[in-house]
Design a protein around this motif. Structure first.
Motif, short mmCIF file in Angstrom:
data_model
loop_
_atom_site.label_atom_id
_atom_site.label_comp_id
_atom_site.label_asym_id
_atom_site.label_seq_id
_atom_site.Cartn_x
_atom_site.Cartn_y
_atom_site.Cartn_z
N ASP A 108 -24.49 32.32 -4.07
CA ASP A 108 -24.05 33.67 -4.43
C ASP A 108 -23.78 34.53 -3.20
O ASP A 108 -24.69 35.08 -2.59
CB ASP A 108 -25.10 34.33 -5.32
CG ASP A 108 -24.67 35.70 -5.81
OD1 ASP A 108 -23.48 36.03 -5.65
OD2 ASP A 108 -25.51 36.43 -6.35
N PHE A 109 -22.50 34.64 -2.84
CA PHE A 109 -22.08 35.55 -1.79
C PHE A 109 -21.57 36.87 -2.38
O PHE A 109 -20.95 37.67 -1.67
CB PHE A 109 -20.95 34.93 -0.95
CG PHE A 109 -21.39 33.80 -0.06
CD1 PHE A 109 -22.62 33.84 0.58
CD2 PHE A 109 -20.56 32.71 0.17
CE1 PHE A 109 -23.02 32.81 1.42
CE2 PHE A 109 -20.95 31.68 1.02
CZ PHE A 109 -22.19 31.73 1.65
N SER A 110 -21.80 37.10 -3.66
CA SER A 110 -21.28 38.31 -4.31
C SER A 110 -22.34 39.40 -4.47
O SER A 110 -22.02 40.51 -4.87
CB SER A 110 -20.72 37.96 -5.69
OG SER A 110 -21.76 37.56 -6.57
N PHE A 414 -11.03 33.01 -5.22
CA PHE A 414 -12.26 33.20 -6.01
C PHE A 414 -12.41 32.09 -7.04
O PHE A 414 -13.49 31.49 -7.18
CB PHE A 414 -12.20 34.56 -6.71
CG PHE A 414 -13.23 34.74 -7.79
CD1 PHE A 414 -14.56 35.01 -7.46
CD2 PHE A 414 -12.89 34.62 -9.13
CE1 PHE A 414 -15.52 35.16 -8.46
CE2 PHE A 414 -13.83 34.77 -10.12
CZ PHE A 414 -15.15 35.05 -9.79
N TYR A 415 -11.34 31.78 -7.78
CA TYR A 415 -11.41 30.75 -8.83
C TYR A 415 -11.70 29.37 -8.22
O TYR A 415 -12.51 28.61 -8.75
CB TYR A 415 -10.12 30.70 -9.63
CG TYR A 415 -9.93 31.87 -10.56
CD1 TYR A 415 -10.89 32.20 -11.50
CD2 TYR A 415 -8.77 32.65 -10.52
CE1 TYR A 415 -10.73 33.28 -12.35
CE2 TYR A 415 -8.59 33.72 -11.37
CZ TYR A 415 -9.57 34.03 -12.28
OH TYR A 415 -9.40 35.10 -13.13
N ARG A 416 -11.05 29.07 -7.11
CA ARG A 416 -11.25 27.75 -6.48
C ARG A 416 -12.68 27.62 -5.95
O ARG A 416 -13.29 26.55 -6.06
CB ARG A 416 -10.24 27.55 -5.36
CG ARG A 416 -8.80 27.42 -5.84
CD ARG A 416 -7.89 27.02 -4.70
NE ARG A 416 -6.48 26.98 -5.12
CZ ARG A 416 -5.57 26.19 -4.59
NH1 ARG A 416 -5.91 25.35 -3.63
NH2 ARG A 416 -4.32 26.21 -5.00
N GLN A 420 -16.23 25.23 -7.22
CA GLN A 420 -17.05 24.42 -6.33
C GLN A 420 -18.44 25.02 -6.11
O GLN A 420 -19.16 24.65 -5.19
CB GLN A 420 -16.35 24.23 -4.99
CG GLN A 420 -15.04 23.46 -5.13
CD GLN A 420 -14.55 22.90 -3.80
OE1 GLN A 420 -15.33 22.43 -2.98
NE2 GLN A 420 -13.24 22.96 -3.59
N GLY A 421 -18.80 25.99 -6.98
CA GLY A 421 -20.16 26.51 -6.97
C GLY A 421 -20.44 27.61 -5.97
O GLY A 421 -21.59 27.85 -5.61
N VAL A 422 -19.39 28.32 -5.52
CA VAL A 422 -19.57 29.43 -4.57
C VAL A 422 -18.95 30.69 -5.15
O VAL A 422 -17.80 30.67 -5.62
CB VAL A 422 -18.92 29.10 -3.21
CG1 VAL A 422 -19.03 30.30 -2.27
CG2 VAL A 422 -19.58 27.88 -2.58
N LEU A 423 -19.69 31.79 -5.10
CA LEU A 423 -19.18 33.07 -5.60
C LEU A 423 -18.87 34.01 -4.44
O LEU A 423 -19.73 34.27 -3.59
CB LEU A 423 -20.21 33.74 -6.51
CG LEU A 423 -20.55 33.04 -7.82
CD1 LEU A 423 -21.55 33.88 -8.61
CD2 LEU A 423 -19.31 32.78 -8.65
#
Length: 467
Positions: A108-110, A414-416, A420-423
């Motif tokens: 979670d980078f968001s 964002f979608y890609r 791959q499990g990264v926000l």
């Protein structure tokens, strides 16, 4: 254009809706440009092997939904004026969908708030017990419209050196509510409000809901472009300027002392008020001295809003507000009309937490942990220099990243990454016109330790390289 539309050959169910939906997607993806003329009804009907009425219905649906303009005698044209709003809608839908499983499944980078892992629950529990033992049921009862007196006294004492006065401090349920009640008290339909560009999406929503005229001013590396602002002020009556003084969301920019003084002087000359959202100013990693707009406000022009939620516990919605004397009564009334009072128990707990020195220790701990993450993420982002650029914020919890390749859309990124499990947070949510944020994204290190940062940025790098 026909090469994109040819995919629709052979559809049978709800033909005109399907056609309209497909054209909308082409407009969203910018394969059909703003203002581009759509195929003539007869030609498109022939290509898709449907009757003319189906195409007429599809074009009518597009126009009703803001995706097209029909000009008599000329044809139908794609319209992108409202289209970018859909990026925000699509982003919000995805975030809501994954929020319940985010902590387990995603890097979670968001995140925008300090990690709960860094908060001592046992100490907090002890404080709650002490408050309940001391105050009994009084701790659970709403009593004071301005907020718990002890908390207001200690905010004045520990954060303002007794320079404000407890009667001038209003406890609110976080910064978002502070912005909302100030807007209700000050702003009317068609009032002019200036914001930074880009800015916090929650503030944009509030100002839009009040039906104000939102004017964006570009940010420089030391704050808002004041020359640009002054040109606006000379031609327009501005009611207020909303800004974040430290580590602005999303850019991470802080205002220089020179710009703070000039903007305060402009507020007096042009008769407007500054809404200062003091965002994460506790987390300064360089040697800069903390100076808020409010602390040097000699003309009573600053409405100061501070949230504890970002650096305390996000679920505990607490903050405070200091208003100019002229608006104090109307803002207090706006607060009462919004929710009467903020949680009495949490106010008393925070009061004791500050008074017994635990707050100071908590902030010291956050600075130690987050400065290490800040330096680590800075170095890791440098490894993506072929794809991105960024400025160093010097504090806070995030970096705002510019995508070098103009053909890469931050929503697509964002979608890609999400797959791959990264926000990440796409820049589109920080602009009045979301289209302007498609070349930016924000990455936060508040919820990620060092190995997770390394892994997450490695995945982002691989996504860039896939392009």
């Amino acid at each position: 254009m026909e090469k994109y539309l040819i995919d629709l050959e052979g559809i049978e169910i709800a033909k005109y809706k399907k056609i309209a939906q497909h054209i909308k997607k082409l407009i969203d993806d910018n394969k059909i440009k703003d203002g581009e003329k759509l195929p003539a009804i007869r030609n498109l009907a022939s290509i898709l092997r449907v009757n003319n009425v189906t195409i007429v219905s599809a074009y009518n649906k597009l126009e009703n939904e803001g995706y097209a303009v029909q000009k008599i005698g000329s044809g139908t044209y794609a319209k992108r004026k409202e289209i970018s709003v859909n990026y925000k809608k699509r982003y919000s839908e995805v975030v809501r969908k994954i929020s319940s499983e985010k902590s387990r499944k995603y890097i979670d980078f968001s995140g925008e708030a300090a990690s709960s892992d860094l908060f001592s629950v046992s100490s907090f529990k002890d404080v709650i017990n002490k408050v309940l033992e001391r105050d009994g049921t009084d701790a659970l009862v709403y009593q004071e419209a301005l907020g718990y007196e002890g908390l207001r006294e200690n905010i004045d004492k520990y954060f303002w050196n007794n320079s404000i006065g407890k009667e001038n401090i209003l406890i609110v349920s976080g910064a978002q509510q502070g912005i909302d009640i100030v807007s209700k008290a000050l702003l009317n339909v068609n009032d002019n409000v200036v914001v930074e560009k880009p800015t916090y999406g929650g503030a944009l929503t509030v100002f839009k809901w009040r039906r104000t005229n939102v004017i964006e001013i570009d940010l420089r590396e030391d704050g808002m472009d004041l020359d640009q602002l002054e040109k606006i002020l000379k031609k327009n009556k501005i009611k207020c300027v909303y800004l974040m003084s430290y580590f602005q969301n999303p850019t991470g920019i802080s205002y220089s002392a020179q710009k703070k003084r000039r903007l305060l002087n402009m507020a007096e000359i042009y008769d407007f008020y500054i809404i200062e959202d003091d965002y994460l100013s506790e987390l300064i990693y360089n040697d800069d001295k903390y100076i808020s707009f409010k602390s040097i406000d000699t003309n009573d022009r600053v409405i100061y809003i501070k949230s504890f939620s970002k650096i305390f516990l996000p679920g505990i919605r607490l903050g405070y507000l200091i208003s100019p004397n002229i608006f104090k009564e109307s803002i207090q009334n706006s607060k009462v009309n919004t929710d009467i009072a903020t949680s009495s128990l949490m106010q008393r707990v925070l009061d004791m937490y500050i008074k017994e020195g635990m707050w100071k220790g908590h902030i010291k701990r956050l600075n130690e942990v987050y400065e290490e993450r800040y330096v680590y993420m800075k170095n890791a982002l440098n490894s993506l220099h072929e794809h991105i650029s960024f400025i160093l914020p010097g504090g806070g919890l995030h970096f705002y990243v510019k995508i070098k390749d103009e053909f890469i859309n931050s929503m697509d990124l964002f979608y890609r990454c999400e797959k791959q499990g990264v926000l990440i947070t796409p820049g589109i949510i920080f602009y009045k016109n979301p289209e302007e944020g498609k070349g930016y994204f924000r990455v936060s290190f508040s919820q990620t330790d060092l190995p997770t940062i390394e892994n997450g940025l490695r995945i982002i790098k691989s996504v860039f390289e896939e392009y």
